[in-house]
Design an enzyme around this catalytic site. Structure first.
Site: not given
Ligand code: PBG
Length: 331
Positions: A197, A220, A251
């Protein structure tokens, strides 16, 4: 006169011929719909930057899942928007927290007809908006966060989640969650790890959807991955597999198709890709201006994600695509 090339166009002539030789297919069976459920609202609330997607009430969530079920979409993933946030994000594991309440409701209503996934993270629930708890220096404390993830996993499993999906990018999260689930006899609860991610600007609309602002203008990058790195993703993925992940996720999807392909070459377990909020928003925005055919672009993008090697795709287009494709597995 002989022509030295093969005539590749022969197999592209008709729609039926193209169907016959297609290497990759996108099916309703591949789709997981992300859904937001918000505590303490009487009517669904639109999300301006994710047009067509709303923050659901429990009732409208049930209606949406019924529509998706009827269209043949096999899975949904839930995100909660709590009324109150605190530094630890306790709403994430509260048995009466919004996602737990929603899971119980959907389980009661739909039984095993829809796979219920729960995003497992703290950011929607923490007052500072980070995915874990903070130490004295204001940094996300990895190991203290793991204890809380274990509690969230148990609360979600108890409420009926088929799959918990840790998205916080803490080291050792999958192992901590697997241990906690197994100790409490939730051996059948699966883990879909957000393994690779990236720290992405494409999550912007999602943060509107869950009312998350990271304190002090922070980001983050201290725990999510640097988009410069690809080999590191394979390290993340290998660790998650060793720790017990049942499904690994990459992702965002479109900017990381190389990672999906590398993971596919190395792994035989299911690979998921998340076509994230910003990817959806870009397509919808251009379509609204009449610059592209949004549905056609969505189909093309999601097919490409499948071609790169993903088995399942999390996408805000799930309902629309299911309506276009028509549903259901035909053996
Ligand atoms: C964190 C999480 C995020 C997304 C899914 N789970 C946000 C992040 O990491 O800031 C993003 C999903 C999206 O943009 O569609 N709980």
């Amino acid at each position: 006169m002989s022509f030295p090339q093969r005539r590749l166009r022969r197999l592209r002539r008709t729609e039926a011929m193209r169907r016959l030789v297609a290497e990759t297919r996108l099916s309703v069976d591949d789709l997981v719909a992300p859904l937001f459920v918000r505590e303490g609202i009487d009517d669904p609330q639109p999300i301006a930057s994710i047009p067509g997607v709303v923050q659901h009430t429990l009732g409208s969530l049930r209606d949406e899942v019924r529509v998706l079920r009827d269209l043949g979409v096999p899975g949904v993933i839930l995100f909660g928007v709590p009324r109150h946030k605190d530094p630890e994000g306790s709403g994430a594991w509260d048995p009466d927290g919004i996602v737990q309440v929603a899971l119980r409701d959907l389980r009661d209503t739909f039984g095993d007809e829809v796979v219920l996934c729960a995003d497992l993270c703290l950011d929607e629930y923490t007052s500072h908006g980070h995915c874990g708890v903070l130490d004295d220096r204001g940094e996300v404390d990895n190991d203290a966060t793991l204890d809380l993830y274990a509690r969230v996993a148990l609360a979600q499993a108890e409420a009926g989640a088929d799959i918990v999906a840790p998205s916080g990018m803490m080291d050792g999260a999958v192992a901590a969650i697997r241990d906690a689930l197994d100790e409490d006899a939730f051996t059948s609860t699966s883990i879909m790890a957000y393994s690779a991610k990236y720290a992405s600007a494409l999550y912007g609309p999602f943060r509107d959807a869950v009312d998350v602002t990271i304190a002090g203008g922070g980001d983050r990058r201290g725990y999510q991955q640097d988009p410069a790195n690809a080999r590191e993703s394979m390290e993340e993925i290998r660790f998650d597999v060793m720790e017990g992940a049942d499904i690994v996720m990459v992702k965002p999807a479109m900017t990381n198709l190389d990672i999906v392909a590398r993971a596919r070459a190395e792994l035989d377990l299911p690979i998921a890709a998340y076509h994230v909020s910003g990817e959806y928003a870009m397509v919808r925005a251009a379509a609204e201006r009449g610059w592209i055919d949004g549905t056609a672009v969505a189909l093309e993008q999601l097919l490409s994600v499948r071609r790169a090697g993903a088995d399942l795709v999390l996408t805000y287009f799930a309902r629309e695509i299911a309506e276009v494709l028509g549903g259901g597995r035909s053996a």
